[in-house]
Enzyme design. Structure first.
Site, PDB file in Angstrom:
ATOM      1  N   TYR A  72       0.831  -1.216   0.000  1.00  0.00           N
ATOM      2  CA  TYR A  72       0.000   0.000   0.000  1.00  0.00           C
ATOM      3  C   TYR A  72       0.860   1.258   0.000  1.00  0.00           C
ATOM      4  CZ  TYR A  72      -3.875   3.136   0.914  1.00  0.00           C
ATOM      5  OH  TYR A  72      -4.810   4.134   0.800  1.00  0.00           O
ATOM      6  N   PHE A 124      -5.736  21.193 -24.154  1.00  0.00           N
ATOM      7  CA  PHE A 124      -6.452  19.944 -24.446  1.00  0.00           C
ATOM      8  C   PHE A 124      -7.834  20.027 -23.792  1.00  0.00           C
ATOM      9  CE2 PHE A 124      -7.333  15.433 -23.374  1.00  0.00           C
ATOM     10  CZ  PHE A 124      -7.386  14.952 -24.664  1.00  0.00           C
ATOM     11  N   ASP A 125      -8.818  19.264 -24.298  1.00  0.00           N
ATOM     12  CA  ASP A 125     -10.194  19.472 -23.803  1.00  0.00           C
ATOM     13  C   ASP A 125     -10.368  19.199 -22.300  1.00  0.00           C
ATOM     14  OD1 ASP A 125     -10.117  16.753 -24.247  1.00  0.00           O
ATOM     15  OD2 ASP A 125     -11.620  16.745 -25.831  1.00  0.00           O
ATOM     16  N   ASP A 214       2.077  20.553 -20.122  1.00  0.00           N
ATOM     17  CA  ASP A 214       1.174  19.425 -20.370  1.00  0.00           C
ATOM     18  C   ASP A 214       1.938  18.521 -21.336  1.00  0.00           C
ATOM     19  OD1 ASP A 214      -0.812  17.672 -20.970  1.00  0.00           O
ATOM     20  OD2 ASP A 214      -2.271  19.161 -21.621  1.00  0.00           O
ATOM     21  N   ALA A 216       1.908  15.068 -22.484  1.00  0.00           N
ATOM     22  CA  ALA A 216       1.511  13.755 -23.013  1.00  0.00           C
ATOM     23  C   ALA A 216       2.462  13.240 -24.100  1.00  0.00           C
ATOM     24  CB  ALA A 216       0.083  13.830 -23.548  1.00  0.00           C
ATOM     25  N   LYS A 257       0.031   8.079 -23.415  1.00  0.00           N
ATOM     26  CA  LYS A 257       0.604   8.464 -24.697  1.00  0.00           C
ATOM     27  C   LYS A 257       2.085   8.051 -24.709  1.00  0.00           C
ATOM     28  CE  LYS A 257      -3.320  10.893 -24.665  1.00  0.00           C
ATOM     29  NZ  LYS A 257      -3.598  12.093 -23.878  1.00  0.00           N
ATOM     30  N   HIS A 449     -20.042  15.101 -28.222  1.00  0.00           N
ATOM     31  CA  HIS A 449     -19.581  14.181 -29.269  1.00  0.00           C
ATOM     32  C   HIS A 449     -19.563  12.719 -28.830  1.00  0.00           C
ATOM     33  CE1 HIS A 449     -16.009  15.281 -26.992  1.00  0.00           C
ATOM     34  NE2 HIS A 449     -15.396  14.224 -27.458  1.00  0.00           N
TER      35      HIS A 449
HETATM   36  C1  LIG Z   1      -4.635  12.869 -23.396  1.00  0.00           C
HETATM   37  C2  LIG Z   1      -4.236  14.218 -22.974  1.00  0.00           C
HETATM   38  C3  LIG Z   1      -4.557  14.710 -21.701  1.00  0.00           C
HETATM   39  C4  LIG Z   1      -5.423  13.943 -20.719  1.00  0.00           C
HETATM   40  O1  LIG Z   1      -4.880  12.728 -20.398  1.00  0.00           O
HETATM   41  P1  LIG Z   1      -5.773  11.422 -20.061  1.00  0.00           P
HETATM   42  O2  LIG Z   1      -4.749  10.398 -19.699  1.00  0.00           O
HETATM   43  O3  LIG Z   1      -6.558  11.090 -21.277  1.00  0.00           O
HETATM   44  O4  LIG Z   1      -6.648  11.775 -18.916  1.00  0.00           O
HETATM   45  C5  LIG Z   1      -4.110  15.970 -21.371  1.00  0.00           C
HETATM   46  N1  LIG Z   1      -3.405  16.706 -22.237  1.00  0.00           N
HETATM   47  C6  LIG Z   1      -3.071  16.271 -23.463  1.00  0.00           C
HETATM   48  C7  LIG Z   1      -2.267  17.130 -24.376  1.00  0.00           C
HETATM   49  C8  LIG Z   1      -3.485  15.013 -23.875  1.00  0.00           C
HETATM   50  O5  LIG Z   1      -3.184  14.590 -25.113  1.00  0.00           O
END
Ligand SMILES: *Cc1c(COP(=O)(O)O)cnc(C)c1O
Length: 458
Positions: A72, A124-125, A214, A216, A257, A449
């Protein structure tokens, strides 16, 4: 004779995929209300919906699963993961989370408050969602050139320093940080140059504003810096990654990613105060700070994935495949966001189905046609995704209307790329016959969507 380029790995395990008939697909798409998110994955032949969590792990990663420590607290897996994040990004404080948006949720709980303004190169969204749900504003400061799909620029994901400075000067005391996204996903997986990263950090720091990266697709971004920016050809991807993060204050990461795992994420920072505060949100949202919603084995797989996907050959194999698909589209004169991005090709649907009015959603229609043609599942990044204006409730037709072909890492071969390109060409060749699009029958008030129900017109 010069030897051709080939993958830097070989295949040890396979997963069968199934073709279908056009009649079957017509039935399935109708049942899915012309929304490919509603299809079952078994109804899909080649799945290009996303590159998130859909990659193939290596034998090293699978073997790391067996070594997972499921204690844990204080598991060896956590320390292995923490050490790798520290090594790659040079940030001392690390918090695991179950995915990227969870990292945003934990960190933004500390940093964002009502009335704040957060500039970024196309948030990102989910990033935007976590800002807007806290009644703060996300303002896009990407360079204008990114909107012209036919313009070839090596670093089309860059921040406009003028736009950024304007937002900072117009909102004194209201900008808690800036989000720098690498690669810039929203404009087509386009990279940000090292020079732009450094200038953006310098400008923010001049105004005492921290920078949160950010991250990814940080490794794909580093690959583009190495291959496109002067002075980086002889540096390793790991050296470039360290340099990219040298000035940043913190990062959020979706490990689904560029760490090539099916689930996972993290926060890393140099700021001890942010770290201490974020830990307090991690515990109720994600779990104790040495597992953050993940299994010990997942942390091991992330550590291994980060290590191997910051090697040049791995990235070259990946980016080559995306560029290969783009070269086939060039051959067929199919317009897409140029140059090819790191993880996807964004096809310019508006330019292809130009007899379909905006109100009938050309990119959504092209997504349906591509599925009907060959069972290929792409993703609309256009007017359906853009949702309605929150005040006027009108559809937002101001942006681009694209179909994203996202390439999962280490999953498909170049033969699959040939099938994708041929299927698109077949649709492209009969584009003049496709004069009617789709209409919305039902939609959710937000993020429509995923669940929208459509009908085919004509
Ligand atoms: C995919 C993504 C996120 C969010 O990550 P999740 O693992 O899908 O929650 C944030 N920023 C960017 C640029 C992304 O491509």
């Amino acid at each position: 004779m010069k030897l051709p380029f080939a993958e830097s790995w070989k295949i040890k395990m396979i997963e069968p995929i199934r073709k279908s008939t056009r009649e079957e697909r017509e039935q399935w798409l109708k049942e899915a209300h012309y929304n490919v998110f509603q299809l079952k994955s078994e109804q899909v032949y080649i799945d290009l919906l996303t590159d998130s969590g859909t990659g193939a792990m290596s034998d090293r990663q699978w073997s790391q699963l067996m070594l997972g420590d499921e204690s844990y607290a204080g598991a060896t897996s956590f320390y292995k993961f923490e050490a790798m994040v520290q090594k790659i990004f040079g940030m001392p404080h690390v918090i695991p989370t179950h995915q990227g948006r969870a990292a945003e949720n934990v960190l933004f709980s500390v940093l964002v408050k009502e009335g704040d303004v957060i500039p970024g190169n196309a948030h990102f969204d989910t990033t935007k969602g976590h800002i807007e749900s806290r009644k703060a504003a996300a303002i896009d400061v990407t360079i204008d050139e990114a909107k012209n799909t036919q313009l070839e620029l090596p670093f089309k994901g860059n921040v406009s320093l003028e736009k950024l400075e304007k937002v900072i000067l117009e909102n004194p005391g209201k900008v808690p940080f800036m989000v720098l996204t690498v690669t810039n996903n929203t404009v087509g997986g386009q990279p940000v140059s090292m020079q732009n990263i450094k200038e953006t950090c310098a400008l923010c720091h001049k105004h005492n504003i921290p920078v949160v990266m950010d991250s990814a697709r940080f490794a794909e971004n580093a690959y583009f810096i190495k291959t496109r920016e002067e002075g980086y050809a002889d540096k390793t991807i790991k050296e470039i990654a360290l340099e990219m993060y040298a000035q940043a204050d913190a990062m959020t990461m979706s490990a689904k990613k560029d760490a090539i795992v099916n689930m996972g994420g993290f926060i890393a920072t140099r700021n001890k105060e942010w770290y201490e505060a974020a830990k307090l949100f991690c515990i109720p949202f994600e779990g104790y700070v040495t597992y953050g919603g993940l299994n010990g084995r997942d942390l091991n797989a992330i550590a291994q994935g980060l290590d191997e996907n910051t090697e040049f050959d791995m990235l070259a194999t990946r980016i080559h495949q995306v560029a290969y698909l783009a070269s086939k589209l060039d051959e067929y004169n199919i317009p897409y966001q140029r140059p090819a991005g790191g993880h996807a090709i964004f096809v310019d649907a508006d330019k292809i189905l130009d007899s379909i009015p905006k109100e009938e959603f050309p990119a959504q229609t092209l997504t349906c046609e591509l599925y009907l043609e060959a069972g290929i599942r792409a993703c609309e990044i256009g007017y359906v995704l853009a949702d309605r204006d929150p005040i006027t409730r009108e559809n937002r037709f101001g942006g681009l209307d694209l179909v994203r072909l996202c390439i999962p890492r280490r999953v498909y071969t170049d033969n699959h790329m040939d099938v994708i390109a041929a299927a698109l060409k077949n649709v492209f060749d009969r584009r003049k016959e496709i004069t009617r699009g789709v209409a919305i029958e039902w939609e959710a008030p937000l993020m429509r969507h995923f669940t929208v129900k459509l009908k085919r017109l004509g």
